[in-house]
Design a protein around this motif. Structure first.
Motif, PDB file in Angstrom:
ATOM      1  N   THR A   1      -4.027   4.680  12.357  1.00 27.69           N
ATOM      2  CA  THR A   1      -2.643   4.756  11.921  1.00 27.69           C
ATOM      3  C   THR A   1      -1.789   3.790  12.728  1.00 27.69           C
ATOM      4  O   THR A   1      -2.135   3.473  13.873  1.00 27.69           O
ATOM      5  N   PRO A   2      -0.678   3.316  12.148  1.00 25.80           N
ATOM      6  CA  PRO A   2      -0.300   3.508  10.749  1.00 25.80           C
ATOM      7  C   PRO A   2      -1.093   2.567   9.849  1.00 25.80           C
ATOM      8  O   PRO A   2      -1.655   1.568  10.309  1.00 25.80           O
ATOM      9  N   ALA A   3      -1.112   2.889   8.580  1.00 25.14           N
ATOM     10  CA  ALA A   3      -1.678   2.004   7.568  1.00 25.14           C
ATOM     11  C   ALA A   3      -0.805   2.134   6.333  1.00 25.14           C
ATOM     12  O   ALA A   3      -0.433   3.241   5.946  1.00 25.14           O
ATOM     13  N   TYR A   4      -0.467   0.999   5.756  1.00 27.27           N
ATOM     14  CA  TYR A   4       0.430   0.962   4.601  1.00 27.27           C
ATOM     15  C   TYR A   4      -0.312   0.382   3.408  1.00 27.27           C
ATOM     16  O   TYR A   4      -1.062  -0.588   3.545  1.00 27.27           O
ATOM     17  N   ILE A   5      -0.088   0.984   2.250  1.00 30.31           N
ATOM     18  CA  ILE A   5      -0.622   0.429   1.004  1.00 30.31           C
ATOM     19  C   ILE A   5       0.577   0.125   0.122  1.00 30.31           C
ATOM     20  O   ILE A   5       1.409   0.995  -0.144  1.00 30.31           O
ATOM     21  N   ILE A   6       0.674  -1.128  -0.287  1.00 29.89           N
ATOM     22  CA  ILE A   6       1.776  -1.581  -1.135  1.00 29.89           C
ATOM     23  C   ILE A   6       1.158  -2.368  -2.274  1.00 29.89           C
ATOM     24  O   ILE A   6       0.468  -3.364  -2.041  1.00 29.89           O
ATOM     25  N   GLY A   7       1.396  -1.918  -3.493  1.00 31.47           N
ATOM     26  CA  GLY A   7       0.702  -2.549  -4.618  1.00 31.47           C
ATOM     27  C   GLY A   7      -0.779  -2.257  -4.490  1.00 31.47           C
ATOM     28  O   GLY A   7      -1.194  -1.107  -4.382  1.00 31.47           O
ATOM     29  N   ARG A   8      -1.588  -3.307  -4.447  1.00 30.84           N
ATOM     30  CA  ARG A   8      -3.034  -3.122  -4.288  1.00 30.84           C
ATOM     31  C   ARG A   8      -3.517  -3.629  -2.933  1.00 30.84           C
ATOM     32  O   ARG A   8      -4.713  -3.826  -2.727  1.00 30.84           O
ATOM     33  N   ASP A   9      -2.598  -3.847  -2.016  1.00 30.77           N
ATOM     34  CA  ASP A   9      -2.954  -4.403  -0.712  1.00 30.77           C
ATOM     35  C   ASP A   9      -2.754  -3.404   0.417  1.00 30.77           C
ATOM     36  O   ASP A   9      -1.843  -2.568   0.376  1.00 30.77           O
ATOM     37  N   ILE A  10      -3.617  -3.505   1.428  1.00 29.84           N
ATOM     38  CA  ILE A  10      -3.565  -2.643   2.601  1.00 29.84           C
ATOM     39  C   ILE A  10      -3.049  -3.462   3.786  1.00 29.84           C
ATOM     40  O   ILE A  10      -3.513  -4.576   4.024  1.00 29.84           O
ATOM     41  N   TYR A  11      -2.105  -2.879   4.505  1.00 30.31           N
ATOM     42  CA  TYR A  11      -1.541  -3.510   5.691  1.00 30.31           C
ATOM     43  C   TYR A  11      -1.782  -2.571   6.871  1.00 30.31           C
ATOM     44  O   TYR A  11      -1.028  -1.627   7.078  1.00 30.31           O
TER      45      TYR A  11
ATOM     46  N   ASP B   1       8.082  -8.947   2.028  1.00 37.70           N
ATOM     47  CA  ASP B   1       7.223  -9.872   1.273  1.00 37.70           C
ATOM     48  C   ASP B   1       6.188  -9.101   0.462  1.00 37.70           C
ATOM     49  O   ASP B   1       5.897  -9.444  -0.695  1.00 37.70           O
ATOM     50  N   ALA B   2       5.619  -8.052   1.066  1.00 40.25           N
ATOM     51  CA  ALA B   2       4.609  -7.243   0.372  1.00 40.25           C
ATOM     52  C   ALA B   2       5.221  -6.523  -0.831  1.00 40.25           C
ATOM     53  O   ALA B   2       4.602  -6.441  -1.906  1.00 40.25           O
ATOM     54  N   ILE B   3       6.433  -6.024  -0.673  1.00 39.97           N
ATOM     55  CA  ILE B   3       7.130  -5.332  -1.768  1.00 39.97           C
ATOM     56  C   ILE B   3       7.441  -6.324  -2.884  1.00 39.97           C
ATOM     57  O   ILE B   3       7.243  -6.019  -4.065  1.00 39.97           O
ATOM     58  N   ALA B   4       7.892  -7.507  -2.514  1.00 39.08           N
ATOM     59  CA  ALA B   4       8.204  -8.544  -3.511  1.00 39.08           C
ATOM     60  C   ALA B   4       6.945  -8.944  -4.272  1.00 39.08           C
ATOM     61  O   ALA B   4       6.970  -9.149  -5.492  1.00 39.08           O
ATOM     62  N   LEU B   5       5.823  -9.044  -3.544  1.00 37.81           N
ATOM     63  CA  LEU B   5       4.548  -9.397  -4.171  1.00 37.81           C
ATOM     64  C   LEU B   5       4.135  -8.326  -5.178  1.00 37.81           C
ATOM     65  O   LEU B   5       3.722  -8.618  -6.299  1.00 37.81           O
ATOM     66  N   ALA B   6       4.241  -7.059  -4.769  1.00 34.09           N
ATOM     67  CA  ALA B   6       3.891  -5.949  -5.658  1.00 34.09           C
ATOM     68  C   ALA B   6       4.833  -5.896  -6.867  1.00 34.09           C
ATOM     69  O   ALA B   6       4.404  -5.641  -7.988  1.00 34.09           O
ATOM     70  N   ARG B   7       6.090  -6.153  -6.621  1.00 32.40           N
ATOM     71  CA  ARG B   7       7.082  -6.123  -7.692  1.00 32.40           C
ATOM     72  C   ARG B   7       6.810  -7.248  -8.702  1.00 32.40           C
ATOM     73  O   ARG B   7       6.940  -7.062  -9.912  1.00 32.40           O
ATOM     74  N   GLY B   8       6.414  -8.387  -8.207  1.00 33.49           N
ATOM     75  CA  GLY B   8       6.115  -9.527  -9.073  1.00 33.49           C
ATOM     76  C   GLY B   8       4.880  -9.327  -9.914  1.00 33.49           C
ATOM     77  O   GLY B   8       4.741  -9.880 -10.998  1.00 33.49           O
ATOM     78  N   ALA B   9       3.948  -8.498  -9.380  1.00 29.81           N
ATOM     79  CA  ALA B   9       2.707  -8.246 -10.119  1.00 29.81           C
ATOM     80  C   ALA B   9       2.940  -7.314 -11.270  1.00 29.81           C
ATOM     81  O   ALA B   9       2.139  -7.231 -12.184  1.00 29.81           O
TER      82      ALA B   9
ATOM     83  N   VAL C   1       8.381   0.153  -7.089  1.00 31.63           N
ATOM     84  CA  VAL C   1       7.287  -0.140  -6.159  1.00 31.63           C
ATOM     85  C   VAL C   1       7.113   1.074  -5.258  1.00 31.63           C
ATOM     86  O   VAL C   1       8.093   1.683  -4.822  1.00 31.63           O
ATOM     87  N   THR C   2       5.852   1.423  -4.998  1.00 35.53           N
ATOM     88  CA  THR C   2       5.551   2.526  -4.091  1.00 35.53           C
ATOM     89  C   THR C   2       4.839   2.002  -2.860  1.00 35.53           C
ATOM     90  O   THR C   2       3.904   1.215  -2.959  1.00 35.53           O
ATOM     91  N   LEU C   3       5.313   2.439  -1.709  1.00 35.63           N
ATOM     92  CA  LEU C   3       4.662   2.167  -0.429  1.00 35.63           C
ATOM     93  C   LEU C   3       4.060   3.482   0.038  1.00 35.63           C
ATOM     94  O   LEU C   3       4.747   4.500   0.076  1.00 35.63           O
ATOM     95  N   VAL C   4       2.778   3.470   0.362  1.00 33.03           N
ATOM     96  CA  VAL C   4       2.100   4.662   0.883  1.00 33.03           C
ATOM     97  C   VAL C   4       1.841   4.434   2.365  1.00 33.03           C
ATOM     98  O   VAL C   4       1.341   3.380   2.753  1.00 33.03           O
TER      99      VAL C   4
END
Length: 199
Positions: free
Chosen positions: A170-180, A191-199, A47-50
């Motif tokens: 800023t800050p802004a995080y992108i994890i999977g296809r979602d922006i936080y 939770d966001a990492i788990a969601l991206a990992r599950g996808a 999983v990549t977090l930007v």
């Protein structure tokens, strides 16, 4: 106004950007895998977090230890740091020097030193902070000048991507296809990492 979670625009989607903004490639490949953007954590993470950030942003700095903690505990997370210096000339200077420090392996030391500062920065404070953190600012400046074209192009891409994606600050995080957008707590990140990992 951008919602808390917004799907990342896929490659080929139509964009309507302000007239001053350059239409930048905001495909997942361009955002997650820019070869010039520094990456922390596990380079082969699943999983990549930007993170789009500014060294003068108080929320970036206060949230940095949270991101670091999650990254270290996860062990399979790759974190791509996207300098988006929007708080004025000292922010640009800080980005230039820390990115310049990549040339001699000083990026993480520079990042950690400046993320630990409080309040606004000046060029003098940036130099002093880097020195205290084990990064020679003159050497970092030389590293920036040697790679100026590449680093300036990276900063330009980061800006274009941030505008094209619709980030509000800023800050802004992108994890999977979602922006936080904004600072996020530890559990939200997990939770966001788990969601991206599950996808």
């Amino acid at each position: 106004m951008m919602n808390r979670r917004t799907l990342l625009v896929a490659a080929g989607s139509a964009l309507v950007l302000p007239s001053f903004a350059r239409a930048e490639d905001i495909s997942p490949q361009a955002v997650f895998h820019d070869p010039d953007a520094p990456a922390l954590g596990n380079p082969d993470g699943d999983v990549t977090l930007v993170e789009y950030f500014d060294y003068q942003c108080p929320f970036c700095k206060s949230n940095h230890p949270v991101v670091e903690k999650v990254m270290k505990e996860d062990g399979n997370l790759r974190v791509v740091m996207k300098d988006w210096p929007i708080f004025g000339p000292p922010s640009v200077y800080a980005s230039q020097l820390v990115l310049g420090a990549q040339s001699f392996g000083g990026y993480e030391k520079g990042l950690e030193a400046l993320m630990a500062t409080k309040g606004k920065l000046s060029n003098e404070l940036i130099d002093d902070t880097l020195s205290a953190g084990g990064v020679d600012p003159k050497k970092a400046q030389a590293g920036y000048k040697a790679d100026q074209k590449k680093i300036d192009a990276l900063l330009s891409r980061n800006y274009g991507q941030a505008v094209g994606i619709g980030l509000q600050g800023t800050p802004a995080y992108i994890i999977g296809r979602d922006i936080y957008p904004g600072a996020v707590d530890e559990q939200t990140l997990k939770d966001a990492i788990a969601l991206a990992r599950g996808a």
